[in-house]
Design a protein around this motif. Structure first.
Motif, PDB file in Angstrom:
ATOM      1  N   ALA A  16       0.824  -1.208   0.000  1.00 22.73           N
ATOM      2  CA  ALA A  16       0.000   0.000   0.000  1.00 22.73           C
ATOM      3  C   ALA A  16       0.855   1.253   0.000  1.00 22.73           C
ATOM      4  O   ALA A  16       0.482   2.281  -0.570  1.00 22.73           O
ATOM      5  N   PHE A  17       2.009   1.177   0.686  1.00 20.32           N
ATOM      6  CA  PHE A  17       2.844   2.362   0.817  1.00 20.32           C
ATOM      7  C   PHE A  17       4.058   2.338  -0.110  1.00 20.32           C
ATOM      8  O   PHE A  17       4.929   3.186  -0.006  1.00 20.32           O
ATOM      9  N   ALA A  18       4.125   1.366  -1.006  1.00 19.98           N
ATOM     10  CA  ALA A  18       5.246   1.315  -1.947  1.00 19.98           C
ATOM     11  C   ALA A  18       5.167   2.504  -2.894  1.00 19.98           C
ATOM     12  O   ALA A  18       4.090   2.918  -3.316  1.00 19.98           O
ATOM     13  N   ALA A  19       6.318   3.057  -3.195  1.00 23.53           N
ATOM     14  CA  ALA A  19       6.360   4.221  -4.080  1.00 23.53           C
ATOM     15  C   ALA A  19       5.954   3.815  -5.490  1.00 23.53           C
ATOM     16  O   ALA A  19       6.386   2.784  -6.004  1.00 23.53           O
ATOM     17  N   SER A  20       5.114   4.625  -6.109  1.00 20.64           N
ATOM     18  CA  SER A  20       4.706   4.378  -7.484  1.00 20.64           C
ATOM     19  C   SER A  20       5.784   4.897  -8.424  1.00 20.64           C
ATOM     20  O   SER A  20       6.658   5.672  -8.017  1.00 20.64           O
ATOM     21  N   PRO A  21       5.750   4.498  -9.702  1.00 21.29           N
ATOM     22  CA  PRO A  21       6.711   5.059 -10.661  1.00 21.29           C
ATOM     23  C   PRO A  21       6.637   6.588 -10.731  1.00 21.29           C
ATOM     24  O   PRO A  21       7.661   7.247 -10.912  1.00 21.29           O
ATOM     25  N   GLU A  22       5.436   7.145 -10.578  1.00 21.35           N
ATOM     26  CA  GLU A  22       5.307   8.603 -10.558  1.00 21.35           C
ATOM     27  C   GLU A  22       6.002   9.190  -9.341  1.00 21.35           C
ATOM     28  O   GLU A  22       6.674  10.227  -9.432  1.00 21.35           O
ATOM     29  N   ASP A  24       8.519   7.864  -7.758  1.00 23.23           N
ATOM     30  CA  ASP A  24       9.960   7.737  -7.988  1.00 23.23           C
ATOM     31  C   ASP A  24      10.461   8.852  -8.901  1.00 23.23           C
ATOM     32  O   ASP A  24      11.531   9.432  -8.673  1.00 23.23           O
ATOM     33  N   TYR A  25       9.691   9.145  -9.943  1.00 25.78           N
ATOM     34  CA  TYR A  25      10.097  10.199 -10.872  1.00 25.78           C
ATOM     35  C   TYR A  25      10.140  11.555 -10.168  1.00 25.78           C
ATOM     36  O   TYR A  25      11.119  12.304 -10.297  1.00 25.78           O
ATOM     37  N   ILE A  26       9.077  11.880  -9.427  1.00 26.22           N
ATOM     38  CA  ILE A  26       9.020  13.165  -8.730  1.00 26.22           C
ATOM     39  C   ILE A  26      10.172  13.285  -7.735  1.00 26.22           C
ATOM     40  O   ILE A  26      10.825  14.339  -7.635  1.00 26.22           O
ATOM     41  N   ALA A  27      10.440  12.207  -7.009  1.00 27.79           N
ATOM     42  CA  ALA A  27      11.540  12.232  -6.041  1.00 27.79           C
ATOM     43  C   ALA A  27      12.872  12.475  -6.745  1.00 27.79           C
ATOM     44  O   ALA A  27      13.719  13.244  -6.259  1.00 27.79           O
ATOM     45  N   ALA A  28      13.063  11.834  -7.895  1.00 28.39           N
ATOM     46  CA  ALA A  28      14.306  12.016  -8.650  1.00 28.39           C
ATOM     47  C   ALA A  28      14.422  13.446  -9.167  1.00 28.39           C
ATOM     48  O   ALA A  28      15.514  14.035  -9.160  1.00 28.39           O
ATOM     49  N   ARG A  29      13.303  14.011  -9.625  1.00 23.14           N
ATOM     50  CA  ARG A  29      13.343  15.397 -10.121  1.00 23.14           C
ATOM     51  C   ARG A  29      13.659  16.371  -8.994  1.00 23.14           C
ATOM     52  O   ARG A  29      14.479  17.285  -9.156  1.00 23.14           O
ATOM     53  N   VAL A  30      13.007  16.195  -7.854  1.00 25.48           N
ATOM     54  CA  VAL A  30      13.254  17.081  -6.711  1.00 25.48           C
ATOM     55  C   VAL A  30      14.714  16.992  -6.276  1.00 25.48           C
ATOM     56  O   VAL A  30      15.363  18.013  -5.990  1.00 25.48           O
ATOM     57  N   LYS A  31      15.240  15.776  -6.254  1.00 25.99           N
ATOM     58  CA  LYS A  31      16.642  15.581  -5.871  1.00 25.99           C
ATOM     59  C   LYS A  31      17.578  16.261  -6.870  1.00 25.99           C
ATOM     60  O   LYS A  31      18.566  16.902  -6.483  1.00 25.99           O
ATOM     61  N   ALA A  32      17.260  16.146  -8.156  1.00 26.25           N
ATOM     62  CA  ALA A  32      18.101  16.760  -9.189  1.00 26.25           C
ATOM     63  C   ALA A  32      18.071  18.282  -9.088  1.00 26.25           C
ATOM     64  O   ALA A  32      19.110  18.947  -9.226  1.00 26.25           O
ATOM     65  N   ILE A  33      16.899  18.844  -8.850  1.00 26.10           N
ATOM     66  CA  ILE A  33      16.787  20.302  -8.715  1.00 26.10           C
ATOM     67  C   ILE A  33      17.598  20.785  -7.517  1.00 26.10           C
ATOM     68  O   ILE A  33      18.300  21.804  -7.592  1.00 26.10           O
ATOM     69  N   SER A  34      17.531  20.039  -6.420  1.00 28.75           N
ATOM     70  CA  SER A  34      18.303  20.403  -5.226  1.00 28.75           C
ATOM     71  C   SER A  34      19.801  20.334  -5.494  1.00 28.75           C
ATOM     72  O   SER A  34      20.573  21.189  -5.036  1.00 28.75           O
ATOM     73  N   ALA A  35      20.214  19.313  -6.249  1.00 28.40           N
ATOM     74  CA  ALA A  35      21.634  19.162  -6.568  1.00 28.40           C
ATOM     75  C   ALA A  35      22.124  20.314  -7.439  1.00 28.40           C
ATOM     76  O   ALA A  35      23.224  20.850  -7.224  1.00 28.40           O
TER      77      ALA A  35
END
Length: 297
Positions: A16-22, A24-35
């Protein structure tokens, strides 16, 4: 038996709490913007910033490609490139709609594909913008009726202004089908480079197609006259402003108001008269064909 139920509950909770592909994508984008922001804060060279941005965009493009799968719309390629143009909030092209762009030549039609979930998240972020001029409603139907949606979602270097909305027939299976005629420009007033823009929402799929109006939108004398009159009035106020050594704020504001009102009146005139022009059935057919193709017809 109790142990079995505990294991079942743990597995169900994890699913139920597993991250969806969306997610994962949002998390990767947020991380990239922060970097990227961290590199900018450290005053890293432009070459370093560009390399980091290019690498991050390539990773995000790969994630979106896996999320969306190959495109199957007549007239467009199966693979696309990321719609985002930059991950730095200092750049034009930052904050565009998450999705892939499919193009058919430099001047041909283009299509941006995303998911309903990614669009909803993007609209939520735009609804929370500090600058009121950038805010958008969270509802898809309401957002599609606003020029600002197209300015921010699928273009980066010009503002979109709508000319009219087409009376589109919703293809079978589509949840939303909406079509507009308008264009992107860096100034107000008549814009001969009109585009037919069609948005189709079907299940979790969202596609926004844009194609040069064919045939071209003709000039309408009554509408051109409205703009010419407004432009002449604005020019007089502008001359007064120039004569004051740029101190007459009233004249400056009056010039801008005349141009803005003239632009509004011009587009309203085009929206009223264009449906009676001989080219309109062909423009409507172009919009309908785009919608039908996106629906799989």
């Amino acid at each position: 038996m109790r142990l079995v139920w505990m294991i079942v509950f743990a597995l169900a909770t994890g699913a139920a709490f597993a991250a969806s592909p969306e997610d994962d994508y949002i998390a990767a984008r947020v991380k990239a913007i922060s970097a990227i922001a961290a590199l900018e804060g450290a005053n890293e060279p432009v070459e370093t910033l560009d390399a980091a941005g290019t690498k991050a965009l390539a990773d995000l493009e790969k994630r979106l490609s896996a999320l969306l799968g190959p495109l199957a719309v007549s007239g467009f390629p199966a693979t696309g490139t990321i719609n985002l143009e930059s991950l730095s909030d200092a750049d034009i092209g930052f904050g565009m709609l998450d999705g892939l762009r499919y193009t058919n030549g430099d001047d041909g039609p283009s299509l941006v594909a995303t998911t309903r979930g990614l669009l909803a998240r993007w609209l939520q972020s735009k609804a929370a913008e500090m600058d009121a001029s950038f805010r958008l409603p969270i509802g898809i139907d309401a957002a599609l009726k606003l020029d600002a949606f197209y300015t921010q979602a699928i273009n980066s270097d010009a503002a979109f202004t709508g000319t009219l909305d087409f009376p589109l027939k919703k293809p079978e299976g589509a949840d939303i089908a909406f079509a507009r005629l308008g264009g992107w420009a860096q100034d107000i007033g008549p814009n001969p480079d009109q585009q037919v823009i069609v948005t189709l929402v079907r299940g979790n799929s969202v596609m926004i197609a844009s194609a040069p109006a064919a045939p071209p939108v003709p000039k309408i004398a009554a509408c051109d006259a409205l703009w010419a009159s407004a432009d002449a009035a604005a020019q007089k106020f502008q001359e007064a402003y120039q004569a004051s050594d740029l101190k007459d704020q009233t004249a400056y504001d009056a010039a801008n108001a005349a141009w803005e009102n003239g632009d509004t009146d011009y587009r309203a005139c085009m929206g009223e008269h264009l449906p009676s022009e001989p080219v309109f059935p062909a423009l409507l057919a172009q919009a309908q064909q785009l919608a039908d193709h996106m629906a799989g017809k």
